[in-house]
Design a protein around this motif. Structure first.
Motif, PDB file in Angstrom:
ATOM      1  N   GLY A 100       0.965  -1.074  -0.481  1.00 52.31           N
ATOM      2  CA  GLY A 100      -0.366  -0.336   0.038  1.00 52.31           C
ATOM      3  C   GLY A 100       0.642   1.388  -0.345  1.00 52.31           C
ATOM      4  N   ALA A 101       2.243   1.557  -0.165  1.00 54.39           N
ATOM      5  CA  ALA A 101       3.020   2.117  -0.229  1.00 54.39           C
ATOM      6  C   ALA A 101       2.882   3.165  -1.606  1.00 54.39           C
ATOM      7  N   SER A 102       2.641   4.514  -1.288  1.00 52.86           N
ATOM      8  CA  SER A 102       2.723   4.901  -2.774  1.00 52.86           C
ATOM      9  C   SER A 102       4.191   5.171  -3.546  1.00 52.86           C
ATOM     10  N   GLY A 103       5.187   4.438  -2.942  1.00 49.63           N
ATOM     11  CA  GLY A 103       6.230   4.504  -4.147  1.00 49.63           C
ATOM     12  C   GLY A 103       6.956   4.370  -3.049  1.00 49.63           C
ATOM     13  N   PHE A 104       8.631   4.851  -3.672  1.00 53.09           N
ATOM     14  CA  PHE A 104       9.460   4.549  -2.935  1.00 53.09           C
ATOM     15  C   PHE A 104      10.800   5.210  -4.049  1.00 53.09           C
ATOM     16  N   LEU A 105      11.817   5.583  -2.910  1.00 53.45           N
ATOM     17  CA  LEU A 105      12.950   6.623  -3.449  1.00 53.45           C
ATOM     18  C   LEU A 105      14.342   6.469  -3.900  1.00 53.45           C
ATOM     19  N   LEU A 106      15.255   6.269  -3.740  1.00 54.95           N
ATOM     20  CA  LEU A 106      16.266   6.187  -3.563  1.00 54.95           C
ATOM     21  C   LEU A 106      16.784   7.607  -2.318  1.00 54.95           C
ATOM     22  N   LYS A 107      17.836   6.627  -1.895  1.00 56.94           N
ATOM     23  CA  LYS A 107      18.322   7.553  -0.353  1.00 56.94           C
ATOM     24  C   LYS A 107      19.326   9.014  -1.027  1.00 56.94           C
ATOM     25  N   ASP A 108      19.875   9.057  -2.340  1.00 57.33           N
ATOM     26  CA  ASP A 108      20.451   9.632  -2.781  1.00 57.33           C
ATOM     27  C   ASP A 108      19.797  10.317  -3.965  1.00 57.33           C
ATOM     28  N   SER A 109      19.295  10.651  -3.312  1.00 58.87           N
ATOM     29  CA  SER A 109      17.823  11.512  -4.940  1.00 58.87           C
ATOM     30  C   SER A 109      18.453  12.796  -4.810  1.00 58.87           C
ATOM     31  N   GLU A 110      18.204  13.541  -5.603  1.00 58.19           N
ATOM     32  CA  GLU A 110      19.096  15.340  -5.884  1.00 58.19           C
ATOM     33  C   GLU A 110      17.403  15.275  -4.884  1.00 58.19           C
ATOM     34  N   PRO A 111      17.239  16.926  -4.147  1.00 60.10           N
ATOM     35  CA  PRO A 111      16.984  17.392  -4.389  1.00 60.10           C
ATOM     36  C   PRO A 111      15.242  17.595  -4.097  1.00 60.10           C
ATOM     37  N   GLU A 112      16.052  18.382  -5.297  1.00 55.95           N
ATOM     38  CA  GLU A 112      15.018  18.625  -6.411  1.00 55.95           C
ATOM     39  C   GLU A 112      13.779  17.368  -6.740  1.00 55.95           C
ATOM     40  N   PHE A 113      14.164  16.352  -7.187  1.00 57.38           N
ATOM     41  CA  PHE A 113      13.374  15.111  -7.463  1.00 57.38           C
ATOM     42  C   PHE A 113      13.100  14.604  -6.091  1.00 57.38           C
ATOM     43  N   LEU A 114      13.386  15.253  -5.056  1.00 55.58           N
ATOM     44  CA  LEU A 114      12.829  14.362  -3.123  1.00 55.58           C
ATOM     45  C   LEU A 114      11.271  15.710  -3.225  1.00 55.58           C
ATOM     46  N   LEU A 115      11.683  16.875  -3.728  1.00 55.39           N
ATOM     47  CA  LEU A 115      10.277  18.155  -3.201  1.00 55.39           C
ATOM     48  C   LEU A 115       9.777  17.962  -4.554  1.00 55.39           C
ATOM     49  N   SER A 116       9.988  16.931  -5.644  1.00 51.92           N
ATOM     50  CA  SER A 116       8.534  17.210  -6.950  1.00 51.92           C
ATOM     51  C   SER A 116       8.043  15.720  -6.356  1.00 51.92           C
ATOM     52  N   ALA A 117       8.629  15.020  -5.857  1.00 54.25           N
ATOM     53  CA  ALA A 117       7.999  13.539  -5.285  1.00 54.25           C
ATOM     54  C   ALA A 117       6.904  14.004  -4.421  1.00 54.25           C
ATOM     55  N   VAL A 118       7.358  14.657  -3.240  1.00 59.54           N
ATOM     56  CA  VAL A 118       6.739  14.747  -1.975  1.00 59.54           C
ATOM     57  C   VAL A 118       5.122  15.759  -3.169  1.00 59.54           C
ATOM     58  N   ARG A 119       5.047  16.425  -3.512  1.00 61.19           N
ATOM     59  CA  ARG A 119       4.160  16.934  -3.917  1.00 61.19           C
ATOM     60  C   ARG A 119       3.536  16.235  -4.875  1.00 61.19           C
ATOM     61  N   THR A 120       3.877  15.220  -5.759  1.00 60.41           N
ATOM     62  CA  THR A 120       3.290  14.548  -6.737  1.00 60.41           C
ATOM     63  C   THR A 120       2.226  13.173  -5.814  1.00 60.41           C
ATOM     64  N   VAL A 121       3.078  13.046  -5.009  1.00 55.22           N
ATOM     65  CA  VAL A 121       1.960  11.957  -4.425  1.00 55.22           C
ATOM     66  C   VAL A 121       1.335  12.370  -3.120  1.00 55.22           C
ATOM     67  N   HIS A 122       1.235  13.128  -2.521  1.00 51.45           N
ATOM     68  CA  HIS A 122       0.579  14.293  -1.749  1.00 51.45           C
ATOM     69  C   HIS A 122      -0.959  14.087  -3.009  1.00 51.45           C
ATOM     70  N   ALA A 123      -0.324  15.081  -4.139  1.00 47.81           N
ATOM     71  CA  ALA A 123      -1.752  15.220  -5.537  1.00 47.81           C
ATOM     72  C   ALA A 123      -2.353  14.126  -5.765  1.00 47.81           C
ATOM     73  N   GLY A 124      -1.650  12.836  -4.843  1.00 48.16           N
ATOM     74  CA  GLY A 124      -2.402  12.008  -5.966  1.00 48.16           C
ATOM     75  C   GLY A 124      -1.945  10.956  -5.906  1.00 48.16           C
ATOM     76  N   SER A 125      -1.017  11.134  -6.550  1.00 49.58           N
ATOM     77  CA  SER A 125       0.114  10.373  -7.612  1.00 49.58           C
ATOM     78  C   SER A 125       0.786   9.165  -7.222  1.00 49.58           C
ATOM     79  N   ALA A 126       1.894   9.049  -7.989  1.00 45.41           N
ATOM     80  CA  ALA A 126       2.737   7.261  -6.801  1.00 45.41           C
ATOM     81  C   ALA A 126       3.716   8.428  -7.873  1.00 45.41           C
ATOM     82  N   VAL A 127       5.540   7.593  -6.965  1.00 47.92           N
ATOM     83  CA  VAL A 127       6.519   8.013  -7.626  1.00 47.92           C
ATOM     84  C   VAL A 127       7.150   6.615  -6.729  1.00 47.92           C
ATOM     85  N   ILE A 128       8.145   5.829  -8.141  1.00 44.22           N
ATOM     86  CA  ILE A 128       9.433   5.179  -8.068  1.00 44.22           C
ATOM     87  C   ILE A 128      10.160   5.523  -8.787  1.00 44.22           C
ATOM     88  N   ALA A 129      11.415   5.300  -8.129  1.00 48.78           N
ATOM     89  CA  ALA A 129      12.759   5.558  -8.270  1.00 48.78           C
ATOM     90  C   ALA A 129      12.817   4.924 -10.036  1.00 48.78           C
TER      91      ALA A 129
END
Length: 216
Positions: A100-129
């Motif tokens: 049921g998790a909405s995706g996963f991120l690598l710990k070495d992701s770029e800060p910009e990708f992290l920020l985009s991912a957080v907003r994307t998931v909150h908006a109802g989509s999902a993210v995967i590395a």
């Protein structure tokens, strides 16, 4: 001004949490409302602070991220959970997605990708590395035998099945819109109806559903 997205951090490395917190709190629409150093603390933190989204490490002492995610998602109104992992294709991350998790991120992701991912998931989509998407779903497909297609799938219209197949193949709303000669808003409406009919949370769950039931 849009509402602030409230975020909880669960990771056993204090220095890593501090770095993530600095990146997130630098944004006017993001706020870290709680931290925890293991899964058990994470569950209590979620109960106390009610974040919109939780960034959850997979491997921690006391209680790991898988067990904590499962418990958190049983809440009446659970936050979305994005798991954090060190490896490109992590079996634990795959299991978290299935759970049921909405995706996963690598710990070495770029800060910009992290920020985009957080907003994307909150908006109802999902993210995967991105580098692991195809491998992740192939892993899910190989994890067990194909299950019978639920009766709810028969309730999709012909157009919804077309959209389902394209979304399951990993196409974005924009790509589906271009291929099907539809507006992005119309595609988004179709996706929303599909998720509702199949009782799925987001697009990641849609892809898991497709692989699990042999629909791709």
């Amino acid at each position: 001004m849009s509402a602030v997205i409230r975020i909880g951090l669960v990771d056993d490395q204090a220095l890593f949490r501090a770095g993530i917190r600095m990146v997130l709190d630098s944004q006017p629409d993001l706020q870290v409302v709680g931290e925890a150093s293991d899964g058990r603390e994470g569950i209590e933190m979620v109960r106390a602070t009610e974040p919109d989204l939780v960034l959850m490490d997979v491997r921690m002492p006391v209680m790991d991220g898988l067990a904590a995610t499962a418990e958190i998602l049983r809440h009446p109104v659970p936050p979305r959970v994005v798991v954090l992992t060190t490896f490109d294709l992590d079996e634990a991350a795959a299991r978290a997605i299935q759970g049921g998790a909405s995706g996963f991120l690598l710990k070495d992701s770029e800060p910009e990708f992290l920020l985009s991912a957080v907003r994307t998931v909150h908006a109802g989509s999902a993210v995967i590395a991105a580098s692991a998407t195809r491998e992740l779903f192939a892993h899910i497909a190989e994890a067990g035998s194909t299950e019978p297609v639920p009766a709810a799938f028969a309730g999709l219209t012909e157009r919804e099945r077309e959209i389902f197949a394209l979304a399951a193949a990993g196409l974005s709303n924009a790509e589906i819109a271009e291929r099907e000669f539809l507006s992005e808003a119309t595609v988004k409406t179709h996706i929303s109806r599909i998720l509702t009919k199949l009782a799925l949370r987001d697009r990641v769950q849609l892809v898991v559903f497709a692989y699990r039931h042999g629909l791709v």
